[in-house]
Design a protein around this motif. Structure first.
Motif, mmCIF file in Angstrom:
data_model
loop_
_atom_site.group_PDB
_atom_site.id
_atom_site.type_symbol
_atom_site.label_atom_id
_atom_site.label_comp_id
_atom_site.label_asym_id
_atom_site.label_seq_id
_atom_site.Cartn_x
_atom_site.Cartn_y
_atom_site.Cartn_z
ATOM 1 N N THR A 68 0.849 -1.200 0.000
ATOM 2 C CA THR A 68 0.000 0.000 0.000
ATOM 3 C C THR A 68 0.874 1.237 0.000
ATOM 4 O OG1 THR A 68 -1.627 -1.204 1.301
ATOM 5 C CG2 THR A 68 -1.880 1.174 1.233
ATOM 6 N N PHE A 69 1.916 1.192 0.836
ATOM 7 C CA PHE A 69 2.852 2.310 0.939
ATOM 8 C C PHE A 69 3.551 2.551 -0.403
ATOM 9 C CE2 PHE A 69 7.212 3.721 2.610
ATOM 10 C CZ PHE A 69 6.833 5.055 2.701
ATOM 11 N N ALA A 70 4.006 1.451 -1.029
ATOM 12 C CA ALA A 70 4.723 1.565 -2.305
ATOM 13 C C ALA A 70 3.832 2.167 -3.383
ATOM 14 C CB ALA A 70 5.234 0.201 -2.738
ATOM 15 N N VAL B 55 4.559 5.620 -5.505
ATOM 16 C CA VAL B 55 4.644 5.679 -6.962
ATOM 17 C C VAL B 55 3.629 6.698 -7.494
ATOM 18 C CG1 VAL B 55 4.268 4.379 -9.086
ATOM 19 C CG2 VAL B 55 5.576 3.350 -7.234
ATOM 20 N N ALA B 56 2.416 6.693 -6.907
ATOM 21 C CA ALA B 56 1.357 7.564 -7.424
ATOM 22 C C ALA B 56 1.540 9.021 -6.985
ATOM 23 C CB ALA B 56 -0.003 7.052 -6.940
ATOM 24 N N VAL B 57 1.996 9.230 -5.744
ATOM 25 C CA VAL B 57 2.015 10.589 -5.194
ATOM 26 C C VAL B 57 3.409 11.211 -5.245
ATOM 27 C CG1 VAL B 57 1.504 12.012 -3.170
ATOM 28 C CG2 VAL B 57 0.092 10.008 -3.663
ATOM 29 N N TYR C 111 4.145 -2.142 -8.101
ATOM 30 C CA TYR C 111 5.464 -1.561 -8.355
ATOM 31 C C TYR C 111 5.652 -1.152 -9.812
ATOM 32 C CZ TYR C 111 6.511 -3.048 -3.665
ATOM 33 O OH TYR C 111 6.480 -3.188 -2.303
ATOM 34 N N LYS C 112 4.608 -1.425 -10.655
ATOM 35 C CA LYS C 112 4.681 -1.090 -12.082
ATOM 36 C C LYS C 112 5.999 -1.586 -12.690
ATOM 37 C CE LYS C 112 0.980 1.737 -11.723
ATOM 38 N NZ LYS C 112 0.078 0.973 -10.887
ATOM 39 N N ALA C 113 6.410 -2.787 -12.241
ATOM 40 C CA ALA C 113 7.707 -3.329 -12.680
ATOM 41 C C ALA C 113 7.527 -4.140 -13.962
ATOM 42 C CB ALA C 113 8.296 -4.208 -11.583
ATOM 43 N N ALA C 114 8.323 -3.820 -14.955
ATOM 44 C CA ALA C 114 8.303 -4.598 -16.197
ATOM 45 C C ALA C 114 9.044 -5.909 -15.961
ATOM 46 C CB ALA C 114 8.974 -3.797 -17.299
ATOM 47 N N SER C 115 8.416 -7.050 -16.325
ATOM 48 C CA SER C 115 9.074 -8.358 -16.165
ATOM 49 C C SER C 115 9.726 -8.773 -17.482
ATOM 50 C CB SER C 115 8.063 -9.426 -15.770
ATOM 51 O OG SER C 115 7.358 -9.015 -14.631
ATOM 52 N N ASN C 116 10.951 -9.292 -17.383
ATOM 53 C CA ASN C 116 11.684 -9.718 -18.573
ATOM 54 C C ASN C 116 12.207 -11.136 -18.383
ATOM 55 O OD1 ASN C 116 12.121 -6.796 -19.755
ATOM 56 N ND2 ASN C 116 12.678 -6.684 -17.608
ATOM 57 N N GLN C 117 11.972 -12.003 -19.397
ATOM 58 C CA GLN C 117 12.534 -13.358 -19.346
ATOM 59 C C GLN C 117 13.905 -13.325 -20.012
ATOM 60 O OE1 GLN C 117 9.555 -16.703 -19.191
ATOM 61 N NE2 GLN C 117 10.592 -15.967 -17.452
#
Length: 391
Positions: free
Chosen positions: A71-73, A77-79, A118-124
């Motif tokens: 929730t904090f993360a 990211v948003a604020v 976390y809006k993290a892009a995942s890469n294989q």
């Protein structure tokens, strides 16, 4: 726990980290690092952890659960990390990335958190036969996300064929001072070093009123950045010990007293007498995992205690551990403002007494600085200057 309380806890963690980094990694060098970038990467590791490993991470981050961290993360990211440049505020960007070996797939629950929170892009990727290429890919990603400031977050040899995942965060900040300094008034003066010597460095100066406050043994200056149309206010604070060699004692005090920062910030502009701040540029990298182990966070790096069981859909999950966490940061402070970046891989205000006499603020000896978002209290970068010419 509300966001302010989470941030206040995070600030305590940041200052105790600073104290430890100062005494172990940066006794003789200028320092800059991003505690918020480290916080994001540790929160992402916590999201994939279980058992006593998770407990240890939560205890270090002063959080009660993964839900609370997530929730904090997402608030951050948003604020806090939203770009302010379209409305005239500081340019800000934050990026998270996950690289996972092609032989594994991320657990759905972990992937959801990585994607959504976390809006993290995942890469294989192929760690087993192309480790060096993966390392290069992560370094290029960090360089792109920090506007070219961070060239090599992962040092040579840190990724090999036993690596299975990399989690990374990159943070970039560029702010112009609300009141820019007149560069024609910048002049060279002596800066006194901790060893008793001195060097000549360019100092910026101004006759305008400043946010300054004197405390017992040190003074604090706030230099606000130009604000955009949102409610956020970014400020750079300088903590200057009275004694020329007072930095170690000040860092010790800042890292040992809970809630130190909120009680020691200036809130009113006052007339200044002699007012000088050096220009400086710092690049600093360190192995975060080494510092964390020194602070008692050992289980994520040992593979014991429940481990990283929540990251991948595979029996090998029980054998995963964090081999290392690295961070590289950069900051430049000049007449126009500040540019800063970091990549990590792996308020109730007290009213101040009105002071009518002029206060001097001459930063001609080692001091601590930090960049903070004042609406939330989030500390984004922190460091110290031992010699403005180094770096």
């Amino acid at each position: 726990m509300d966001v302010r309380e989470s941030i206040s806890n995070q600030t305590d963690v940041a200052l105790s980290l600073t104290k430890h980094v100062f005494t172990t990694e940066a006794k003789d060098s200028n320092l800059v690092f991003s505690p918020s970038s480290i916080h994001v990467v540790l929160s992402l590791i916590a999201a994939g952890s279980k058992g006593s490993t998770l407990d240890q991470l939560l205890s270090f981050l002063k959080s009660k659960s993964n839900d609370q961290l997530n929730t904090f993360a997402s608030e951050l990211v948003a604020v806090v990390f939203a770009d302010g440049s379209p409305s005239g505020g500081p340019r800000l960007s934050v990026a998270n990335g996950v690289w996972v070996d092609q032989s594994l797939s991320l657990k759905n629950s972990f992937k959801q958190v990585a994607d959504k929170v976390y809006k993290a892009a995942s890469n294989q990727v192929d760690f087993q036969t192309k480790a060096a290429e993966v390392s290069k890919e992560v370094n290029l990603w960090a360089e792109k996300e920090t506007n070219g400031l961070i060239k090599e977050v992962l040092p040579p040899g840190s990724v090999d064929n036993s690596s299975r995942l990399i989690l990374a965060n990159a943070l970039y900040f560029k702010g112009a001072w609300n009141d820019k300094f007149d560069s024609s008034k910048t002049k060279d003066y002596d800066f006194h070093l901790l060893n008793g010597g001195s060097v000549q460095v360019p100092f910026m100066t101004s006759k305008k009123k400043q946010l300054v406050r004197a405390f017992d043994g040190f003074k604090v200056l706030g230099l606000p950045y130009k604000q955009g149309e949102d409610k956020r206010r970014f400020t750079m604070y300088f903590f200057l010990p009275d004694a020329k060699d007072g930095l170690p004692a000040l860092v010790e005090k800042m890292g040992s007293v809970s809630g130190f920062l909120d009680r020691h910030l200036p809130h009113e502009k006052v007339e200044v007498g002699d007012f000088r701040i050096p220009k400086f540029k710092i690049s600093f990298g360190f192995e975060v995992s080494k510092v964390l182990k020194g602070l008692g966070v050992v289980l994520p790096f040992s593979g014991e205690g429940g481990g990283l069981l929540e990251m991948v859909d595979s029996p090998v999950g029980k054998n995963l551990y964090v081999s290392s966490i690295f961070q590289k940061s950069f900051i430049e402070v000049n007449e126009e403002g500040t540019e800063a970046a970091a990549a990590t891989a792996a308020v109730i205000a007290l009213r101040s007494l009105r002071l009518f006499e002029k206060i001097d603020f001459v930063a001609d000896h080692p001091f601590v600085f930090l960049i903070r978002e004042d609406m939330t209290g989030m500390v984004m970068f922190i460091g110290h200057v031992l010699n403005p010419l180094d770096g």
